[in-house]
Write a protein that holds these residues in place. Structure first.
Motif, PDB file in Angstrom:
ATOM      1  N   ASN A   1       1.123  -1.017   0.066  1.00  0.00           N
ATOM      2  CA  ASN A   1       0.026  -0.038   0.122  1.00  0.00           C
ATOM      3  C   ASN A   1       0.827   1.522  -0.609  1.00  0.00           C
ATOM      4  O   ASN A   1       1.163   1.357  -0.609  1.00  0.00           O
ATOM      5  N   GLN A   2       0.591   2.596   0.866  1.00  0.00           N
ATOM      6  CA  GLN A   2       1.201   3.570   1.220  1.00  0.00           C
ATOM      7  C   GLN A   2       2.806   3.668   1.105  1.00  0.00           C
ATOM      8  O   GLN A   2       3.387   4.285   0.456  1.00  0.00           O
ATOM      9  N   THR A   3       3.499   2.198   1.239  1.00  0.00           N
ATOM     10  CA  THR A   3       5.175   1.945   1.059  1.00  0.00           C
ATOM     11  C   THR A   3       5.177   1.476  -0.204  1.00  0.00           C
ATOM     12  O   THR A   3       6.628   1.494  -0.449  1.00  0.00           O
ATOM     13  N   PHE A   4       4.033   1.217  -1.108  1.00  0.00           N
ATOM     14  CA  PHE A   4       4.201   0.981  -2.724  1.00  0.00           C
ATOM     15  C   PHE A   4       4.634   2.111  -3.328  1.00  0.00           C
ATOM     16  O   PHE A   4       3.467   2.756  -3.974  1.00  0.00           O
ATOM     17  N   THR A   5       5.214   2.638  -3.510  1.00  0.00           N
ATOM     18  CA  THR A   5       5.519   3.766  -4.846  1.00  0.00           C
ATOM     19  C   THR A   5       6.454   3.573  -5.752  1.00  0.00           C
ATOM     20  O   THR A   5       6.898   2.548  -5.545  1.00  0.00           O
ATOM     21  N   SER A   6       5.993   4.321  -6.610  1.00  0.00           N
ATOM     22  CA  SER A   6       7.624   3.290  -7.949  1.00  0.00           C
ATOM     23  C   SER A   6       8.715   4.837  -7.486  1.00  0.00           C
ATOM     24  O   SER A   6       9.438   4.075  -7.893  1.00  0.00           O
TER      25      SER A   6
END
Length: 884
Positions: free
Chosen positions: A724-729
C-alpha cells in the motif's frame, strides 16, 4: 556507432525558409528522421495522417540568422545569389537552390562567416536531394570555418550553433543517434550562451528526438517538459504560439496524444487571445489539432478542425492540404457524397498551384484519394502523371520516385507491363538517392506484380530484397511516429507475411526446402521484433541474447505458428532434427473467430461442450500433426513463438480430447527466437522484492487477497515487502537499486494493451506506464549488470476487447529486462491466484525444477482441486522468456 545508411524519416528539409514568409520564428526542428514532417515516406506524409507541409515543426532557421548577418555584410557581392538560393529553396526547387549557392561560394569572400552560412544552407539542400556525402562535406567545412574564425560576435556564435544543429540532423539521418544527441547538446549550450531563446528551445526538442530514437523515453519526456516550461514563461507571443504548436506535434509523434492535444489547444488559446489573429498560425494549429484528433480516432473533431484550417488558411497550398486531409477522412468514414462534393471543389484549385514539392505531394495524395472513389481512376492517373512531369522539371528525384511508384501501383491490377515498368523506374530513383525507406515500397510492389503474373521465383527474389531493406530499417521503425501505428499493418506487416507465404508455398505440389523454412521462420522473427519496436517506439531486445535452440539442457520443442490469409502454417523445431513444417487450409478470419470464441469460453467459470470443441480444434491445428514426433523426441517443454491473435489465448488449455496440454508438457512463450542471457535460476540466492496494493487506488477496486498472497510468498522465499502506502514508484526504484533481488513480484492492478500508453501497473502514487516501468526496473543496470531473473505480474490482465493486447504483455516482458516474466491473460479469482502463486514459489524454492515446470505444477495443483479445476482459474498464467 557504425555509420549506417541514411534511412527512415530523414529527408525533411522543406520547411527551411519559413522565416521568409514573415514568421518571426521559423520552423526548423533539426531535419531529423524522427520529426513530424517527414516527406520521405508518403504514407506518413499523406495528408490525412497529418504530416503536411503546413505543420511547421521547429523553432529556428539558419536563414533567419543569415538575414541578420546579411544586414551587417550588405556590401558583399554575392548576397543576391544567396537570396536567390533562398527563394528557390522556399519554392522547393532544391537542385536549383544548391546550384545557386554553389555559385555564391565561388565568389570572393571577405567574411568567412558568410561562406560558413552558405555551406550550412548547401548541406540542408543536399540532404533534401539525398546527396549525403556532399551534405556531410558541406557541413564539415561550415563548422571548420566557424571554429577557425576569430570573430566573437553574436552572429558568429549563432552561425556556429546552427551548423551544430545541421550536423546533428545529418548524424541522426545516418543512424548516429548518440552523436546527434551530443551535437544537439552542444548546440543548446551555444544558444544558451548567446541568450537566443528560440534556438535553445529548438535544440532541446531536437535532443528529445534523439533520446526517443535511442529508446530513452523518460529522458525525452523530461526534455520536452523543459521545453513546455520554457514556453510557459516566454513573453514573446509569436514564439509561444509556434513553440507550443511544435511541441504538440512532437508529443503526437512520441505517442503522448492527450498531452499533444492539450498543448496544441494552448497554442490555439494564445492565438485567439492575441490582439490580432494570424491566419497562418491559426490554420497551422488547427491542422495539427485535426491530425492529432485523427490519430486519437476522434474523426468528428478531426473533420471540424480540418474545415476550420481550410477556412482560415492564408495560402492556397495550406487550404488545399487541409481539404485533402478532410477528403481522405470523409472517404475513410464512408461519407462518400460529402467526399464527392469536396473532390469537385479541389480539382480546379490544384491546377493553379506553382511547381514545388508541396504541389507534387498534394497531387499525389489527391490522386491516391481519387483512386478510392468510384470512377476516380482516370483522373488519378492524370494527376500522378502530371506529378511525374513536374518532379522531373524540378530535378526532384525523391518526389519523382513517389509519383512514378504510385502511378505504377494504380496500374497494378490491370496493366501489368506498365505497372512493372513504372515501379522499376521508381525503384531505380529511390536507390539512386539512397532512400531505402522509399525503395522497400517499390520492391514490395514489384514482388506483388510479378507474383500476380505467376513469376514466383522473381517475385520471391523481389520480396527478399524488400524484407532485407525493411530489416535494415528496424532502428528507424523504433523511432516511427504514431501515425505509422495505424499504417504498420497495411504498409509494413504485409511485406513479411506475403514473403513467408511465397517461401512456404514455392509452387503447386512443391514442398518448401529446409532453407526456405528457415528463412520463413527468420522473417516472422523479424516481424515480431519490428512490431514490438513499433509498438514501444524504442528498440526492445537489447543486451546479451542467445538463440533459443542453442540453450543447453533445454529438452524443448519450439513451435512457430504463422497466420496467413488463407492458411495457418506451423514450423516446429525439435532437438537435433531438421525443421518440420505443416499447414492447415483455413482462412485468417476463421482462425481469429475461433480463437476469440475460445478465449471467451475459457474465461467462463464453467465448462461448455463448445469450449472443449474449440480447444480441440486449435489443438488439432497446432499440435496434432506433431504428436508422434514430440513423443519420440522425449521433449518436456513446448516453447511457443506465437503470432497475432494466438498470443491472446491460453495455450495450456488446448485439449486433445482426453487431456489438457499442460498435463503433458511444461509450456513457455517467447516473443522471439532469442532470449536475454538464458540460464537456470540460482535457488540458493533466491530473494524476492514483493510490492502490492490491497486498497482501492486511482479508481481501481481493492484487492483484499493480495495480503494473503504476499504472506504466502514470504513464507516460501526471503522477501522484502512494500504494501500500500509504502509501494510507491520511487520506493520500488530505491529497493531495486539498493538490494540484489533476483525476483520482483508486483501484486497489483495492471493492464496490457496494444497501446503503449494504456499498458501499465498500478503503484500507490500513480499508474506506472510501460516505458516508465522499463526505466524503473532497469535502473540498477548502471551498478549491477545482472538482469532481474523473474518478474511476476500478479492481478494484471490483457485489455478487454483488444485483439492485440498481448503485444503489450510481450513488450513489458522485454522492456523490463528480466530473463523471465510470469503474468496472466485475464483477471483471476483472488483465492485461486493466491494458491497458485504460493505453489509456484514452493516448487521454485524447494525442488530442482525449471520455472516452466514450477508453473506447470502450480497449474496442476489447481486442476486437481475440485473448486478450481476449470481453466478460468489456472489457464491464463503464462511464462514468457527463459523457461529454465
Amino acid at each position: 556507432m557504425a555509420k549506417k545508411q541514411p534511412r527512415f524519416f530523414c529527408k525533411i528539409l522543406t520547411l527551411l525558409l519559413c522565416a521568409l514568409l514573415g514568421v518571426s520564428l521559423s520552423l526548423l526542428l533539426g531535419w531529423s528522421k524522427v520529426t513530424a514532417f517527414s516527406q520521405s515516406h508518403l504514407e506518413s506524409l499523406s495528408l490525412y495522417k497529418g504530416d503536411s507541409l503546413t505543420e511547421k515543426s521547429g523553432f529556428y532557421s539558419p536563414l533567419l540568422i543569415g538575414e541578420q548577418l546579411r544586414e551587417s555584410t550588405s556590401h558583399i557581392s554575392n548576397s543576391d545569389l544567396i537570396q536567390q538560393g533562398k527563394e528557390l529553396y522556399q519554392a522547393e526547387r532544391f537542385a536549383e537552390a544548391a546550384t545557386i549557392w554553389q555559385q555564391a561560394l565561388k565568389a570572393p569572400q571577405e567574411n568567412p562567416l558568410v561562406e560558413a552560412m552558405v555551406l550550412n544552407y548547401l548541406s540542408l539542400a543536399y540532404q533534401q536531394l539525398g546527396q549525403w556525402q556532399q551534405a556531410t562535406q558541406a557541413i564539415t567545412s561550415s563548422l571548420k570555418l566557424t571554429q577557425n574564425s576569430k570573430s566573437t560576435t553574436q552572429q558568429a556564435k549563432l552561425i556556429f550553433a546552427q551548423a551544430l544543429n545541421t550536423q546533428g540532423s545529418l548524424q541522426l539521418a545516418q543512424g548516429q543517434a548518440e552523436q546527434a544527441l551530443n551535437t544537439w547538446q552542444q548546440a543548446t549550450a551555444a544558444y544558451t550562451e548567446v541568450g537566443y531563446a528560440s534556438g535553445r528551445i529548438g535544440s532541446l526538442v531536437n535532443q528529445a528526438q534523439a533520446q526517443q530514437a535511442l529508446g530513452l523515453y523518460l529522458q525525452a519526456r523530461k526534455t520536452l517538459a523543459q521545453v513546455e516550461q520554457a514556453l510557459e514563461n516566454q513573453p514573446d507571443q509569436q514564439l509561444k504560439i509556434t513553440g507550443l504548436r511544435s511541441l504538440g506535434n512532437i508529443l503526437r509523434l512520441v505517442g503522448d496524444l492527450d498531452d499533444a492535444r492539450r498543448v496544441l489547444q494552448q497554442s490555439l488559446a494564445v492565438i485567439q487571445g492575441a490582439g490580432h489573429v494570424s491566419k497562418q498560425d491559426l490554420s497551422a494549429t488547427l491542422l495539427s489539432l485535426g491530425n492529432t484528433a485523427r490519430t486519437q480516432g476522434d474523426t468528428e473533431a478531426a473533420l471540424v478542425y480540418y474545415q476550420q484550417a481550410a477556412t482560415n488558411a492564408s495560402t492556397r497550398i495550406t487550404q488545399i492540404q487541409a481539404e485533402i486531409n478532410q477528403l481522405n477522412l470523409l472517404i475513410a468514414t464512408k461519407q462518400l457524397q460529402k467526399a464527392e462534393n469536396l473532390r469537385n471543389q479541389l480539382q480546379p484549385k490544384l491546377n493553379n498551384l506553382p511547381p514545388s514539392r508541396s504541389t507534387i505531394y498534394a497531387q499525389i495524395n489527391f490522386g491516391k484519394s481519387l483512386a478510392k472513389l468510384e470512377k476516380g481512376q482516370g483522373e488519378s492517373a492524370k494527376l500522378l502523371a502530371s506529378a511525374v512531369q513536374q518532379a522531373k522539371s524540378l530535378g526532384d528525384q525523391q518526389a519523382e520516385s513517389y509519383a512514378l511508384g504510385y502511378l505504377g501501383g494504380l496500374y497494378e491490377h490491370q496493366q501489368w507491363s506498365n505497372a512493372q515498368e513504372l515501379t522499376q523506374q521508381a525503384l531505380q530513383l529511390a536507390q539512386a538517392i539512397n532512400a531505402p525507406d522509399i525503395a522497400y515500397q517499390w520492391q514490395w510492389q514489384l514482388g506483388r506484380i510479378l507474383k500476380a503474373q505467376g513469376a514466383i521465383k522473381p517475385a520471391t527474389a523481389a520480396y527478399e530484397v524488400a524484407f532485407t531493406t525493411l530489416k535494415s530499417l528496424r532502428t528507424d521503425l523504433v523511432a516511427i511516429n504514431s501515425d505509422i501505428q495505424f499504417s504498420f499493418r497495411e504498409s509494413v506487416e504485409p511485406v513479411y507475411r506475403e514473403y513467408v507465404e511465397l517461401l512456404l508455398n514455392p509452387g503447386e505440389n512443391t514442398e518448401p526446402s529446409q532453407s526456405n523454412i528457415k528463412q520463413a521462420r527468420q522473417v516472422i522473427e523479424s516481424l515480431q521484433l519490428a512490431e514490438l519496436d513499433n509498438f514501444f517506439r524504442s528498440a526492445c531486445l537489447q543486451g546479451q541474447i542467445v538463440p533459443i535452440e542453442q540453450i543447453e539442457q533445454s529438452a524443448a520443442a519450439v513451435i512457430y505458428p504463422i497466420i496467413l490469409k488463407d492458411r495457418l502454417e506451423v514450423i516446429v523445431s525439435l532437438p537435433q532434427q531438421p525443421l518440420h513444417h505443416y499447414s492447415t487450409k483455413v482462412a485468417q478470419q476463421e482462425v481469429e473467430e475461433v480463437l476469440e470464441q475460445l478465449r471467451q469460453n475459457l474465461e467462463k467459470p464453467y465448462t461448455t461442450p463448445e469450449g472443449k470443441a474449440l480447444s480441440t480444434k486449435v489443438y488439432n491445428w497446432l499440435i496434432r500433426p506433431m504428436e508422434v514426433g514430440l513423443s519420440q523426441s522425449q521433449v518436456k517443454t513446448l516453447v511457443f513463438v506465437l503470432d497475432g491473435y494466438l498470443r491472446n489465448i491460453a495455450i495450456a488449455a488446448l485439449y486433445d480430447g482426453k487431456q489438457y496440454l499442460v498435463e503433458k508438457y511444461s509450456i513457455a512463450l517467447t516473443p522471439g527466437l532469442e532470449l536475454l542471457g538464458p540460464k537456470p535460476l540460482n535457488k540458493s540466492k533466491l530473494k524476492t522484492l514483493v510490492a502490492g496494493l490491497t486498497e482501492a487506488r486511482h479508481g481501481y477496486s481493492p484487492l483484499p487477497n493480495v495480503s494473503d498472497e504476499l504472506k504466502a510468498i514470504e513464507s516460501e522465499v526471503p522477501s522484502e515487502i512494500l504494501l500500500n502506502q509504502t509501494f510507491t514508484s520511487s520506493a520500488l526504484r530505491k529497493q531495486i537499486d539498493s538490494l540484489p533481488f533476483s525476483v520482483v513480484h508486483l501484486a497489483t492492478h495492471g493492464q496490457f494493451s496494444s497501446n503503449a500508453d494504456e499498458t501499465f501497473v498500478l503503484a500507490w502514487d500513480k499508474p506506472v506506464k510501460v516505458n516508465e516501468l522499463k526505466d524503473l526496473l532497469r535502473s540498477r543496470n548502471q551498478t549491477k549488470p545482472e538482469p532481474i531473473e523473474l518478474l511476476v505480474l500478479s492481478a494484471c490482465e490483457t485489455a478487454e476487447g483488444d485483439k492485440r493486447a498481448a503485444l503489450g504483455l510481450a513488450g513489458v516482458a522485454i522492456q523490463a529486462g528480466a530473463r523471465s516474466t510470469l503474468a496472466s491473460l485475464w483477471s483471476v479469482d483472488d483465492a485461486s491466484g493466491t494458491q497458485l502463486i504460493s505453489k509456484f514459489y514452493q516448487e521454485l524454492a524447494t525442488k530442482k525444477v525449471t520455472k516452466a515446470e514450477a508453473l506447470r505444477q502450480a497449474q496442476l495443483s489447481l486442476l486437481k482441486d475440485p473448486d478450481y479445476r476449470h481453466p478460468v482459474h489456472w489457464a491464463p498464467y503464462i511464462l514468457l522468456g527463459n523457461w529454465l
